[in-house]
Scaffold this motif. Structure first.
Motif, PDB file in Angstrom:
ATOM      1  N   THR A 192       0.777  -1.257   0.078  1.00  7.44           N
ATOM      2  CA  THR A 192      -0.119  -0.026   0.084  1.00  7.44           C
ATOM      3  C   THR A 192       0.987   1.048   0.094  1.00  7.44           C
ATOM      4  O   THR A 192       1.964   1.219   0.399  1.00  7.44           O
ATOM      5  CB  THR A 192      -0.936  -0.034   1.152  1.00  7.44           C
ATOM      6  N   THR A 236     -12.865   4.094   7.593  1.00 12.12           N
ATOM      7  CA  THR A 236     -13.118   2.662   7.097  1.00 12.12           C
ATOM      8  C   THR A 236     -12.737   1.671   8.282  1.00 12.12           C
ATOM      9  O   THR A 236     -12.706   1.954   9.460  1.00 12.12           O
ATOM     10  CB  THR A 236     -11.905   2.566   6.295  1.00 12.12           C
ATOM     11  N   GLU A 253      -7.204  -5.168   0.110  1.00 14.39           N
ATOM     12  CA  GLU A 253      -7.705  -6.444  -0.172  1.00 14.39           C
ATOM     13  C   GLU A 253      -6.533  -7.264  -0.750  1.00 14.39           C
ATOM     14  O   GLU A 253      -5.511  -6.837  -1.383  1.00 14.39           O
ATOM     15  CB  GLU A 253      -8.961  -6.186  -1.561  1.00 14.39           C
ATOM     16  N   CYS A 284      -8.599  -0.538  -0.659  1.00 15.11           N
ATOM     17  CA  CYS A 284     -10.048  -0.800  -0.694  1.00 15.11           C
ATOM     18  C   CYS A 284     -10.909   0.021   0.267  1.00 15.11           C
ATOM     19  O   CYS A 284     -10.426   0.687   1.124  1.00 15.11           O
ATOM     20  CB  CYS A 284     -10.602  -2.367  -0.619  1.00 15.11           C
ATOM     21  N   ASP A 285     -12.462   0.162  -0.108  1.00 15.61           N
ATOM     22  CA  ASP A 285     -13.194   0.851   0.659  1.00 15.61           C
ATOM     23  C   ASP A 285     -14.075   0.023   1.671  1.00 15.61           C
ATOM     24  O   ASP A 285     -15.129   0.520   2.044  1.00 15.61           O
ATOM     25  CB  ASP A 285     -14.033   1.618  -0.162  1.00 15.61           C
ATOM     26  N   LEU A 286     -13.639  -0.987   2.252  1.00 17.37           N
ATOM     27  CA  LEU A 286     -14.398  -1.898   3.225  1.00 17.37           C
ATOM     28  C   LEU A 286     -14.604  -0.894   4.561  1.00 17.37           C
ATOM     29  O   LEU A 286     -13.947  -0.388   5.004  1.00 17.37           O
ATOM     30  CB  LEU A 286     -13.414  -3.086   3.516  1.00 17.37           C
ATOM     31  N   ARG A 333     -14.311 -12.202   0.410  1.00 20.80           N
ATOM     32  CA  ARG A 333     -12.948 -11.362   0.237  1.00 20.80           C
ATOM     33  C   ARG A 333     -12.022 -11.364   1.464  1.00 20.80           C
ATOM     34  O   ARG A 333     -12.627 -11.528   2.543  1.00 20.80           O
ATOM     35  CB  ARG A 333     -13.466  -9.974  -0.156  1.00 20.80           C
ATOM     36  N   PHE A 350      -9.055  -9.253   3.583  1.00 16.44           N
ATOM     37  CA  PHE A 350      -8.722  -7.902   3.819  1.00 16.44           C
ATOM     38  C   PHE A 350      -7.667  -7.908   4.955  1.00 16.44           C
ATOM     39  O   PHE A 350      -7.804  -8.518   5.923  1.00 16.44           O
ATOM     40  CB  PHE A 350      -9.930  -7.130   4.133  1.00 16.44           C
TER      41      PHE A 350
END
Length: 419
Positions: free
Chosen positions: A79, A128, A107, A118-120, A94, A96
Motif C-alpha cells: 500500500t 473505514t 484487499e 479498498c473501501d471496506l 473477500r 482484507f
C-alpha cells in the motif's frame, strides 16, 4: 531497539514453499488457511524511538487441506506509505488486511498478493473498517469501531454480509483517542476512553485524562459512560449481555503505558461487569498475558473458554508449574475455563517465541477444536505452525508444520475455513 531484533526482527524476503514437512498428523477436518498479519519494520530511521506495531504489514499464511500443508507464503501488504497492518479477516467472500488509525484496508487475493487499497467500511465521514473489526456469527455482519489520528471522535460502522455499510454512529470524544480494540455483544458496543491518546500526532499517556467505559446500543443512540481508575486496555477476549449488564473479558494493565516500551507494563486478564450503577472490575488471572481469543462461534454471546498467550512482547517471566524456577522466560499458551475459574498452560520452552493463537472449530461444542499459532523454533531459526487440541491442551501438539522462514512475533490473524 528490542522490537527490531530477536523474535521481532523484520523479514526481508517473500517466500513461497509447497508440501511442507510435518511432525505429527494434521487433522483432516482442518481445510482452509491460517493467516496472520503484522508489522515488518524495515528502514527504521531511529531505532531508539521505534514503536512496536509500526512498519509495513506482512501477511504469513499456511494452506491446510485433507491432512496436508499445501503451502506457506509470506507477502508484504503493498500500500502507499507502507501503512502498518494489524489484522487480516475475510468478509463478503473477500480477504482484507486491516490497518490502524484510519488508514484504509487492503484487499488480498487467495494467494496473499495485494489487490490494492479498498473501501471496506468506508463512510462519508472518511472512516473505514478498523484493525479489530469483529464478525457477528449470528448475523454475518462485520462491526468496526474506527478512529483517526487528529480527530476527537470515533465511528461505529456495521457492514452487511454483502460488504455494504448498513449503519453508522459517530461518537464524540474530548480528544483524539488510541482505541485499538473494543467489545461487541448481541445488543451493545463497548468502548473505552483512556489516558492513552494522541497529542498532535504523538501517541502518549496523558495523565490528566480520565478513564471511561462506554456502552451504546448496536442500533445507535446515546453512550452511557462510567468513569473508573486509570488503566490501559489492550485486547478483548469476548463480551456478552447479562440482563441489564454487559460482561467483558479483556486484558488490562496499570498505567502509565508507553507505546515505545510495552514491556514497562504487566498485562493481566480481567472481567468487567458494566451495569447502570458503574463497573465492577474483577481479576481473572494475574499472570502476564495478552492476545486473548475465543471460539468465534461464541463471539457476542456467553462463553466458557478463552485462550491467551504469554509472549516475549512484555519480557516478563512466565514460569508454568513444573518449569525450572531459574528466572528464564518461558513462552506459553493459556486455556481459561471461566466457568470453573481454572486455567491450563501449554509451555513451549526456552527460545520458542509464541504469539496469538486462534481457535479452529471441529464440532459444535465450545472447546471442540484446535488452537493454531506460529512458534519460533530456535534450533532451525524458522517458524512452525503448531496445532494443539483444545481438549488436550497440555498434551503434545497434534502437529507441527515446519515453515521455511521465520515469522516475527505479532500481531493478529484468523483461521479462514473453506466452508
Amino acid at each position: 531497539m528490542r522490537y527490531l531484533e530477536g523474535a521481532f526482527a523484520p523479514v526481508t524476503e517473500e517466500v513461497t514453499a509447497y508440501d511442507l514437512p510435518v511432525t505429527g498428523r494434521i487433522p483432516a477436518e482442518l481445510n482452509g488457511r491460517y493467516l496472520r498479519n503484522g508489522p515488518n519494520a524495515l528502514g527504521v530511521e531511529d531505532p531508539a524511538t521505534h514503536i512496536w506495531g509500526m512498519g509495513q504489514g506482512m501477511v504469513h499464511g499456511v494452506r491446510l487441506r485433507e491432512g496436508r500443508a499445501e503451502w506457506y507464503r509470506n507477502r508484504f501488504v503493498r500500500t502507499s506509505g507502507h501503512a502498518p497492518m494489524i489484522n487480516v479477516v475475510r468478509h463478503a467472500r473477500r480477504t482484507f488486511a486491516l490497518a490502524e488509525g484510519g488508514l484504509p484496508p487492503a484487499e488480498l487475493d487467495d494467494l496473499l498478493d495485494t489487490v490494492g487499497p479498498c473501501d471496506l467500511g468506508a463512510t462519508p465521514e472518511g472512516f473505514t473498517a478498523g484493525a479489530h473489526s469483529k464478525h457477528d456469527p449470528l448475523t454475518g455482519e462485520l462491526h468496526s469501531l474506527a478512529y483517526m489520528m487528529g480527530r476527537a471522535e470515533v465511528q461505529y460502522i456495521v457492514t452487511g454480509p454483502d460488504g455494504r455499510v448498513v449503519r453508522t454512529s459517530l461518537i464524540p470524544l474530548s480528544r483524539s483517542p488510541f482505541l485499538h480494540d473494543f467489545a461487541l455483544t448481541e445488543d451493545h458496543v463497548v468502548l473505552w476512553d483512556t489516558p492513552l491518546g494522541f497529542d498532535g500526532f504523538e501517541c502518549r499517556w496523558l495523565p490528566g485524562h480520565p478513564t471511561r467505559v462506554g456502552v451504546m446500543p448496536r442500533v445507535g443512540g446515546a453512550v452511557r459512560w462510567s468513569e473508573i481508575d486509570p488503566v490501559h486496555v489492550s485486547h478483548t477476549l469476548n463480551a456478552y449481555d447479562d440482563g441489564d449488564a454487559v460482561v467483558v473479558d479483556l486484558v488490562t494493565a496499570e498505567g502509565p503505558f508507553d507505546p515505545a516500551d510495552p514491556g514497562a507494563v504487566r498485562p493481566v486478564l480481567d472481567r468487567w461487569t458494566i451495569g447502570p450503577d458503574g463497573v465492577d472490575q474483577r481479576r481473572v488471572d494475574d499472570r502476564p498475558q495478552d492476545f486473548p481469543r475465543v471460539n468465534e462461534a461464541r463471539a457476542t454471546r456467553r462463553h466458557r473458554y478463552g485462550y491467551s498467550a504469554a509472549t516475549d512482547l512484555y519480557g516478563i517471566p512466565f514460569v508454568p508449574e513444573g518449569a525450572p524456577a531459574d528466572g528464564a522466560f518461558t513462552n506459553a499458551l493459556v486455556k481459561h475455563d471461566l466457568e470453573r475459574g481454572t486455567a491450563e498452560v501449554h509451555a513451549f520452552g526456552r527460545g520458542q517465541s509464541v504469539g496469538e493463537a486462534v481457535f479452529a472449530a471441529a464440532g459444535a461444542e465450545e472447546d471442540d477444536g484446535y488452537l493454531l499459532g506460529y512458534v519460533h523454533d530456535p534450533e532451525r531459526g524458522a517458524g512452525d505452525l503448531v496445532i494443539l487440541a483444545a481438549r488436550d491442551f497440555t498434551g503434545e501438539p497434534v502437529a507441527r508444520v515446519h515453515l521455511p522462514a521465520r515469522v516475527p512475533l505479532g500481531l493478529h490473524g484468523n483461521w479462514l475455513p473453506d466452508h
